[in-house]
Design a protein around this motif. Structure first.
Motif, PDB file in Angstrom:
ATOM      1  N   LYS A  12       0.959  -1.451  -0.081  1.00 31.05           N
ATOM      2  CA  LYS A  12      -0.166   0.015   0.053  1.00 31.05           C
ATOM      3  C   LYS A  12       0.791   1.356  -0.014  1.00 31.05           C
ATOM      4  CE  LYS A  12      -4.154  -1.666   2.580  1.00 31.05           C
ATOM      5  NZ  LYS A  12      -4.754  -1.605   3.691  1.00 31.05           N
ATOM      6  N   LYS A 179      -2.115  -0.640 -13.078  1.00 28.75           N
ATOM      7  CA  LYS A 179      -3.150  -0.839 -12.260  1.00 28.75           C
ATOM      8  C   LYS A 179      -3.620   0.425 -11.530  1.00 28.75           C
ATOM      9  CE  LYS A 179      -3.637  -2.673  -7.730  1.00 28.75           C
ATOM     10  NZ  LYS A 179      -2.742  -3.710  -6.348  1.00 28.75           N
ATOM     11  N   ARG A 185      -7.648   1.971  -5.319  1.00 27.24           N
ATOM     12  CA  ARG A 185      -6.840   2.742  -4.835  1.00 27.24           C
ATOM     13  C   ARG A 185      -6.388   3.806  -5.392  1.00 27.24           C
ATOM     14  NH1 ARG A 185      -3.781  -0.836  -3.179  1.00 27.24           N
ATOM     15  NH2 ARG A 185      -4.958  -1.126  -1.204  1.00 27.24           N
TER      16      ARG A 185
END
Ligand code: IMP
Length: 201
Positions: A12, A179, A185
């Motif tokens: 993350k 992505k 995210r």
């Protein structure tokens, strides 16, 4: 302004760092390490927003006056499983389960589900809390299908079994940049960046 990422998940951190860097904001980005480490937080809320706020609030208690804490709570939801594992994504196969254990648990649970019914989505709820206690939440979702066999080496978690709508490759077969263009995210972080730009003006 100094932004502190309220997570110790290296994947993350990497994805958030890259998204924030390309935005060209006039801020310093730090991990929780700069404040002595991410405080222990029990993620016992039944919503992504609840857990994200809990993590952001815990780090916000340590912030300098110009600081902002940003926490990410995220997961995958399978429609055929009544949106499980959802907030339990990180510990679907048990408290100390690895990403791979969780991924195979999801595949087992979906084993009898027909290909056409394997819709799912990733959700990311980002919570920001500043030193005065002001709280804001940003949500991103990425819809697609959960395939039967893992494919790809990139990303983390459930990426090897998730194919976004309109694509043929899993998010683990995409580069980090690809992505980020479509991910939960990426979507939530771009909302946060737009909000932060207004705030910095
Ligand atoms: P938490 O937000 O720390 O509770 O955990 C989120 C969990 O959801 C991770 O451990 C992953 O298993 C999964 N997850 C969240 N975002 C992603 C992603 O971008 N790709 C793959 N899995 C993800």
């Amino acid at each position: 302004m100094r932004l502190y990422l309220a997570t110790s998940n290296p994947h993350k951190i990497q994805e958030l760092h890259a998204l924030l860097a390309e935005a060209g904001l006039d801020i310093e980005v730090h991990t929780a390490e700069a404040l002595g480490g991410m405080p222990e937080v029990v993620e016992d809320q039944d919503s992504f927003t609840g857990n994200a706020l809990k993590k952001a609030r815990a780090l916000a208690a340590l912030l300098p006056a110009d600081g902002l804490a940003l926490a990410d709570d995220s997961g995958i939801c399978a429609v055929a499983l009544d949106h499980a594992p959802g907030v339990y994504s990180a510990r679907y196969a048990g408290e100390n389960a690895s990403d791979l254990d969780n991924l195979y648990k999801l595949l087992d649970e979906l084993d009898s589900v027909q290909d056409l019914d394997r819709a799912g989505y990733f959700a990311c709820h980002l919570a920001s809390v500043d030193a005065s206690g002001e709280e804001t939440v940003f949500v991103g979702e990425c819809h697609g299908n959960i395939i039967r066999k893992p494919r790809g080496e990139n990303g983390f978690g459930y990426d090897p079994v998730f194919v976004p709508l309109g694509h043929e490759r899993t998010t683990a077969e995409m580069s980090q940049e690809e992505k980020a263009e479509l991910s939960h995210r990426g979507i939530a972080t771009r909302k946060f960046i737009a909000w932060l730009k207004e705030r910095l003006m």
